[in-house]
Design a protein around this motif. Sequence first.
Motif, mmCIF file in Angstrom:
data_model
loop_
_atom_site.group_PDB
_atom_site.id
_atom_site.type_symbol
_atom_site.label_atom_id
_atom_site.label_comp_id
_atom_site.label_asym_id
_atom_site.label_seq_id
_atom_site.Cartn_x
_atom_site.Cartn_y
_atom_site.Cartn_z
ATOM 1 N N GLN A 158 0.812 -1.261 0.000
ATOM 2 C CA GLN A 158 0.059 0.226 0.019
ATOM 3 C C GLN A 158 0.712 1.229 -0.087
ATOM 4 O O GLN A 158 0.543 2.098 -0.846
ATOM 5 N N GLU A 159 1.986 1.231 0.731
ATOM 6 C CA GLU A 159 2.887 2.418 0.811
ATOM 7 C C GLU A 159 3.510 2.582 -0.388
ATOM 8 O O GLU A 159 3.911 3.680 -0.916
ATOM 9 N N MET A 160 4.277 1.373 -0.705
ATOM 10 C CA MET A 160 5.072 1.420 -1.893
ATOM 11 C C MET A 160 4.158 1.916 -3.330
ATOM 12 O O MET A 160 4.876 2.569 -4.037
ATOM 13 N N THR A 220 11.534 1.123 -9.828
ATOM 14 C CA THR A 220 11.620 0.162 -8.703
ATOM 15 C C THR A 220 11.943 0.918 -7.481
ATOM 16 O O THR A 220 12.594 1.879 -7.352
ATOM 17 N N VAL A 221 11.036 0.673 -6.207
ATOM 18 C CA VAL A 221 11.574 1.314 -5.099
ATOM 19 C C VAL A 221 12.139 0.286 -4.440
ATOM 20 O O VAL A 221 11.614 -0.920 -4.017
ATOM 21 N N LEU A 222 13.275 0.693 -3.625
ATOM 22 C CA LEU A 222 14.261 -0.539 -3.203
ATOM 23 C C LEU A 222 14.517 -0.228 -1.488
ATOM 24 O O LEU A 222 14.856 0.973 -1.374
ATOM 25 N N SER A 223 14.238 -1.069 -0.622
ATOM 26 C CA SER A 223 14.543 -0.759 0.649
ATOM 27 C C SER A 223 15.939 -2.085 0.798
ATOM 28 O O SER A 223 15.603 -3.313 0.439
ATOM 29 N N GLN A 224 17.062 -1.503 1.513
ATOM 30 C CA GLN A 224 18.125 -2.601 1.494
ATOM 31 C C GLN A 224 18.632 -2.385 3.241
ATOM 32 O O GLN A 224 18.347 -1.238 3.480
ATOM 33 N N ASP A 225 19.057 -3.498 3.656
ATOM 34 C CA ASP A 225 19.368 -3.286 4.871
ATOM 35 C C ASP A 225 20.768 -2.772 5.038
ATOM 36 O O ASP A 225 21.203 -2.080 3.931
ATOM 37 N N THR A 226 21.850 -2.970 6.292
ATOM 38 C CA THR A 226 22.839 -2.156 6.243
ATOM 39 C C THR A 226 24.053 -2.801 5.762
ATOM 40 O O THR A 226 25.206 -2.400 6.091
ATOM 41 N N VAL A 227 23.992 -4.039 5.378
ATOM 42 C CA VAL A 227 25.016 -4.722 4.601
ATOM 43 C C VAL A 227 25.824 -4.278 3.671
ATOM 44 O O VAL A 227 26.960 -4.259 3.377
ATOM 45 N N GLY A 228 25.008 -3.648 2.585
ATOM 46 C CA GLY A 228 25.496 -3.358 1.379
ATOM 47 C C GLY A 228 25.790 -4.450 0.371
ATOM 48 O O GLY A 228 25.744 -5.523 0.597
ATOM 49 N N GLY A 229 26.192 -3.782 -0.990
ATOM 50 C CA GLY A 229 26.341 -4.830 -1.970
ATOM 51 C C GLY A 229 25.783 -4.395 -3.251
ATOM 52 O O GLY A 229 26.299 -5.014 -4.361
ATOM 53 N N VAL A 250 15.349 4.688 -5.583
ATOM 54 C CA VAL A 250 14.261 4.639 -6.608
ATOM 55 C C VAL A 250 15.316 4.454 -8.036
ATOM 56 O O VAL A 250 16.449 5.117 -8.049
ATOM 57 N N ASN A 251 14.893 3.501 -8.847
ATOM 58 C CA ASN A 251 15.524 3.423 -9.952
ATOM 59 C C ASN A 251 14.762 3.516 -11.185
ATOM 60 O O ASN A 251 13.552 2.746 -11.257
ATOM 61 N N ALA A 284 12.124 -5.282 -2.925
ATOM 62 C CA ALA A 284 12.107 -4.533 -4.021
ATOM 63 C C ALA A 284 10.569 -4.348 -4.660
ATOM 64 O O ALA A 284 10.134 -5.714 -4.653
ATOM 65 N N PHE A 285 10.124 -3.269 -4.857
ATOM 66 C CA PHE A 285 9.031 -3.014 -5.276
ATOM 67 C C PHE A 285 8.801 -2.461 -6.819
ATOM 68 O O PHE A 285 9.473 -1.578 -7.139
ATOM 69 N N PHE A 286 8.258 -3.439 -7.762
ATOM 70 C CA PHE A 286 8.318 -3.182 -9.108
ATOM 71 C C PHE A 286 7.169 -2.934 -9.436
ATOM 72 O O PHE A 286 5.960 -3.272 -9.655
#
Length: 337
Positions: A158-160, A220-229, A250-251, A284-286
């Motif tokens: 809903q939020e994405m 695409t809306v992306l949330s990532q944790d703190t690990v990185g990559g 956002v990409n 990831a929300f597409f």
Amino acid sequence: MSQDPPYKKAYNSIFKMYSSRSNVPKKLPPVQGDDATLPLIDLSRLFSGEIEHERCVEEMVEAASEWGFFQVVNHGVPQEVLDMVYHEGRKVFDQPCSEKTRENFLNLSKNSYRRGNPNATSPSQFFWSEALQIDLTEIPNLPEDNKNLRTALEACVQEMTRLAQMMCELLGKRVKVKPNYFEENCIPANSNIRINKYPPCLSDSEIVGLIPHTDTDFITVLSQDTVGGLELKNDGRWLAVKPRPDALIVNIGDLFQVLSNGLYKSIEHRVVSSRRCRERLSIAFFFSPDQDVEIECVGNPKLYRRFTLKEYKEQIRRDVKATGDKVGLARFLVDEP
């Protein structure tokens, strides 16, 4: 150390094929990129008067044109909602491989749960990750004993959806896309959400978590944790995106590059594997249109011919089957031979 999923066992032929080569080094070239400083956009400025609103939109347009990527803060997606999806997603991934690969897992369609790349024929096409990709229409069908996952996904979607639609309408207005285009053509059921898990890479070879690719959708809306990559390609260099806990990434996707007649850029990106014994999670929300919506460039001369998302995906499948890779938009250029 044992693994579940058993990547090395499942893809043993690939690792054997690579290690048996005499004309290549024992390891693939290192894949760590330089640090990137992505544009950071404070979306609260959209509601701080006309001047700040226009400046904020202009920054989004510039970032979409020059980078194809940007970060947003004060985006309105509650952190507790994202944390709930991470928590429930981790519980799904922690189940045995035999459970995750059974038919009708979580009452989802075939291939919703993915690990590695079943089409890989070489180390360069293999990726070290798991994913749970869910069409939004399937969320209500999740089993009762997974109701917390269902609740978390419903809140997140809903939020994405709200955020993605708002940003698309603002970016679309700048390239003269008709008002409400995305509201009319991107009903929630057309999009999907994916939870990704990237285990630490225990292989002797340098394997990426996700091979270089572009996204097919509008954004695409992306949330990532703190690990990185996460890394993106800019001016021929791979740049590492440093995680920022309060930001979403956002990409631009292929469809928006076409719709904007090439102004907005769908950029190649990848995920590198962690070798620090830390797994990485992302959401990831597409944001996508209906399969039969015709995607046509706004403006002239048109760089791409008109096509539907269904046509585009079918061409991708043919290319992957024939070459192992997604050719993408090059197939739809107006002056393609």
